[in-house]
Design a protein around this motif. Structure first.
Motif, mmCIF file in Angstrom:
data_model
loop_
_atom_site.group_PDB
_atom_site.id
_atom_site.type_symbol
_atom_site.label_atom_id
_atom_site.label_comp_id
_atom_site.label_asym_id
_atom_site.label_seq_id
_atom_site.Cartn_x
_atom_site.Cartn_y
_atom_site.Cartn_z
ATOM 1 N N ASN A 22 0.858 -1.181 0.000
ATOM 2 C CA ASN A 22 0.000 0.000 0.000
ATOM 3 C C ASN A 22 0.896 1.233 0.000
ATOM 4 O OD1 ASN A 22 -2.326 -1.528 0.077
ATOM 5 N ND2 ASN A 22 -2.512 -1.430 2.293
ATOM 6 N N ALA A 23 0.658 2.137 -0.946
ATOM 7 C CA ALA A 23 1.536 3.298 -1.117
ATOM 8 C C ALA A 23 0.808 4.623 -0.982
ATOM 9 C CB ALA A 23 2.207 3.235 -2.485
ATOM 10 N N GLY A 24 -0.499 4.597 -0.784
ATOM 11 C CA GLY A 24 -1.231 5.843 -0.667
ATOM 12 C C GLY A 24 -2.721 5.612 -0.565
ATOM 13 N N VAL A 25 -3.440 6.735 -0.497
ATOM 14 C CA VAL A 25 -4.897 6.714 -0.404
ATOM 15 C C VAL A 25 -5.435 7.821 -1.298
ATOM 16 C CG1 VAL A 25 -6.899 6.990 1.137
ATOM 17 C CG2 VAL A 25 -4.814 5.936 2.011
ATOM 18 N N VAL A 26 -6.526 7.532 -1.991
ATOM 19 C CA VAL A 26 -7.263 8.554 -2.729
ATOM 20 C C VAL A 26 -8.655 8.635 -2.100
ATOM 21 C CG1 VAL A 26 -7.937 6.920 -4.557
ATOM 22 C CG2 VAL A 26 -8.025 9.380 -4.996
ATOM 23 N N LEU A 27 -9.084 9.859 -1.766
ATOM 24 C CA LEU A 27 -10.355 10.065 -1.080
ATOM 25 C C LEU A 27 -11.171 11.097 -1.842
ATOM 26 C CD1 LEU A 27 -10.981 10.164 2.676
ATOM 27 C CD2 LEU A 27 -11.978 11.948 1.274
ATOM 28 N N SER A 28 -12.466 10.805 -2.000
ATOM 29 C CA SER A 28 -13.377 11.680 -2.735
ATOM 30 C C SER A 28 -14.633 11.924 -1.919
ATOM 31 C CB SER A 28 -13.758 11.019 -4.064
ATOM 32 O OG SER A 28 -14.777 11.733 -4.710
ATOM 33 N N CYS A 29 -15.076 13.172 -1.915
ATOM 34 C CA CYS A 29 -16.361 13.519 -1.316
ATOM 35 C C CYS A 29 -17.067 14.455 -2.278
ATOM 36 C CB CYS A 29 -16.179 14.198 0.038
ATOM 37 S SG CYS A 29 -17.751 14.807 0.728
ATOM 38 N N LYS A 30 -18.096 13.950 -2.913
ATOM 39 C CA LYS A 30 -18.822 14.751 -3.896
ATOM 40 C C LYS A 30 -19.458 15.973 -3.237
ATOM 41 C CE LYS A 30 -22.347 14.454 -7.457
ATOM 42 N NZ LYS A 30 -23.305 13.598 -8.151
ATOM 43 N N ALA A 31 -20.138 15.777 -2.108
ATOM 44 C CA ALA A 31 -20.827 16.885 -1.446
ATOM 45 C C ALA A 31 -19.856 17.958 -0.969
ATOM 46 C CB ALA A 31 -21.655 16.363 -0.273
ATOM 47 N N GLY A 32 -18.682 17.551 -0.514
ATOM 48 C CA GLY A 32 -17.699 18.507 -0.010
ATOM 49 C C GLY A 32 -16.752 19.023 -1.074
ATOM 50 N N GLY A 33 -16.903 18.533 -2.298
ATOM 51 C CA GLY A 33 -16.019 18.960 -3.383
ATOM 52 C C GLY A 33 -14.564 18.604 -3.130
ATOM 53 N N PHE A 34 -14.342 17.454 -2.515
ATOM 54 C CA PHE A 34 -12.987 17.056 -2.100
ATOM 55 C C PHE A 34 -12.516 15.885 -2.938
ATOM 56 C CE2 PHE A 34 -9.917 14.830 0.532
ATOM 57 C CZ PHE A 34 -9.205 15.852 1.134
ATOM 58 N N LEU A 35 -11.309 15.992 -3.466
ATOM 59 C CA LEU A 35 -10.634 14.884 -4.143
ATOM 60 C C LEU A 35 -9.148 15.068 -3.926
ATOM 61 C CD1 LEU A 35 -10.579 12.359 -5.920
ATOM 62 C CD2 LEU A 35 -10.545 13.877 -7.920
ATOM 63 N N GLU A 36 -8.542 14.116 -3.227
ATOM 64 C CA GLU A 36 -7.108 14.224 -2.951
ATOM 65 C C GLU A 36 -6.499 12.838 -2.828
ATOM 66 O OE1 GLU A 36 -4.109 16.135 0.390
ATOM 67 O OE2 GLU A 36 -6.131 16.935 0.233
ATOM 68 N N ALA A 37 -5.256 12.739 -3.261
ATOM 69 C CA ALA A 37 -4.472 11.517 -3.074
ATOM 70 C C ALA A 37 -3.221 11.900 -2.303
ATOM 71 C CB ALA A 37 -4.100 10.903 -4.410
ATOM 72 N N ARG A 38 -2.888 11.082 -1.339
ATOM 73 C CA ARG A 38 -1.626 11.239 -0.614
ATOM 74 C C ARG A 38 -0.834 9.957 -0.772
ATOM 75 N NH1 ARG A 38 -3.243 14.263 4.941
ATOM 76 N NH2 ARG A 38 -4.377 15.974 3.966
ATOM 77 N N ILE A 39 0.429 10.147 -1.086
ATOM 78 C CA ILE A 39 1.320 9.029 -1.368
ATOM 79 C C ILE A 39 2.439 8.997 -0.336
ATOM 80 C CG2 ILE A 39 2.874 8.010 -3.089
ATOM 81 C CD1 ILE A 39 -0.096 8.272 -4.008
ATOM 82 N N GLU A 40 2.714 7.812 0.201
ATOM 83 C CA GLU A 40 3.855 7.586 1.094
ATOM 84 C C GLU A 40 4.404 6.196 0.796
ATOM 85 O OE1 GLU A 40 3.394 8.419 5.241
ATOM 86 O OE2 GLU A 40 2.342 10.318 4.842
ATOM 87 N N LEU A 41 5.286 6.142 -0.156
ATOM 88 C CA LEU A 41 5.860 4.864 -0.564
ATOM 89 C C LEU A 41 7.016 4.485 0.344
ATOM 90 C CD1 LEU A 41 6.031 2.520 -2.569
ATOM 91 C CD2 LEU A 41 7.497 3.975 -3.996
ATOM 92 N N ASP A 42 6.945 3.291 0.902
ATOM 93 C CA ASP A 42 8.015 2.743 1.724
ATOM 94 C C ASP A 42 8.933 1.941 0.794
ATOM 95 O OD1 ASP A 42 9.602 1.080 3.394
ATOM 96 O OD2 ASP A 42 8.076 1.153 4.970
ATOM 97 N N ASP A 43 10.055 2.552 0.422
ATOM 98 C CA ASP A 43 10.978 1.928 -0.534
ATOM 99 C C ASP A 43 11.431 0.535 -0.083
ATOM 100 O OD1 ASP A 43 10.713 4.443 -1.649
ATOM 101 O OD2 ASP A 43 12.859 4.831 -1.765
ATOM 102 N N ALA A 44 11.762 0.404 1.185
ATOM 103 C CA ALA A 44 12.279 -0.875 1.686
ATOM 104 C C ALA A 44 11.225 -1.979 1.567
ATOM 105 C CB ALA A 44 12.743 -0.731 3.130
ATOM 106 N N ARG A 45 9.983 -1.676 1.890
ATOM 107 C CA ARG A 45 8.921 -2.679 1.780
ATOM 108 C C ARG A 45 8.719 -3.102 0.332
ATOM 109 N NH1 ARG A 45 3.912 -0.489 5.176
ATOM 110 N NH2 ARG A 45 3.138 -2.608 4.988
ATOM 111 N N LEU A 46 8.788 -2.120 -0.583
ATOM 112 C CA LEU A 46 8.611 -2.442 -1.995
ATOM 113 C C LEU A 46 9.784 -3.270 -2.517
ATOM 114 C CD1 LEU A 46 6.936 -2.248 -4.534
ATOM 115 C CD2 LEU A 46 8.005 -0.026 -4.993
ATOM 116 N N ARG A 47 10.992 -2.890 -2.153
ATOM 117 C CA ARG A 47 12.177 -3.637 -2.603
ATOM 118 C C ARG A 47 12.211 -5.054 -2.013
ATOM 119 N NH1 ARG A 47 15.411 -0.523 -5.695
ATOM 120 N NH2 ARG A 47 15.432 1.706 -5.309
ATOM 121 N N ALA A 48 11.558 -5.263 -0.876
ATOM 122 C CA ALA A 48 11.471 -6.619 -0.318
ATOM 123 C C ALA A 48 10.657 -7.535 -1.231
ATOM 124 C CB ALA A 48 10.853 -6.571 1.080
ATOM 125 N N LEU A 49 9.727 -6.956 -1.991
ATOM 126 C CA LEU A 49 8.940 -7.749 -2.938
ATOM 127 C C LEU A 49 9.655 -7.929 -4.269
ATOM 128 C CD1 LEU A 49 5.327 -6.361 -2.400
ATOM 129 C CD2 LEU A 49 6.388 -8.386 -1.391
#
Length: 133
Positions: A22-49
């Motif tokens: 898991n490297a991030g989250v995208v969240l949407s709220c139509k009523a609140g006019g909100f759409l945002e993605a935040r990314i936090e990639l853990d390089d070590a966890r990915l390289r373990a795969l």
């Protein structure tokens, strides 16, 4: 309180194996006019795969999520769509290195705080706690 939808952003370095980080989250709220993605990639966890994963390419694709959420011409044709359509495009099922989880729903009164909470619980590695005395 507003209803929102979210999906986890996953990196699947070897699609044929189905393993992901898991490297991030995208969240949407139509009523609140909100759409945002935040990314936090853990390089070590990915390289373990996959020790050979192309980190520059992965980061470029992850950065595209944030750009598409922000919208506008710099995000290409998808960036010109309404926010809800951009969310649906981002969360459409795909068999690529960057994928999303199924979409989940909830209710909250502060979308930025909820996005941070989802990062804490679903993306960031758990922190070890000292045992109780």
């Amino acid at each position: 309180m507003h209803a929102y939808d979210y999906a986890l952003i996953r990196v699947v370095p070897r699609v044929e194996r189905g393993e992901f980080v898991n490297a991030g989250v995208v969240l949407s709220c139509k009523a609140g006019g909100f759409l945002e993605a935040r990314i936090e990639l853990d390089d070590a966890r990915l390289r373990a795969l996959d020790a050979q994963v192309d980190m520059d390419t992965v980061r470029a694709h992850l950065e595209a999520f944030a750009a598409i959420c922000a919208g506008g011409d710099s995000a290409g044709p998808i960036g010109r769509l309404p926010a809800r359509e951009r969310f649906r495009w981002l969360t459409a099922p795909r068999s690529t290195v960057i994928q999303t989880s199924p979409v989940h729903s909830g209710r909250c009164d502060d979308h930025a705080t909820m996005l941070e909470r989802l990062l804490d619980t679903m993306v960031r590695a758990p922190t070890r706690r000292d045992p109780a005395p």
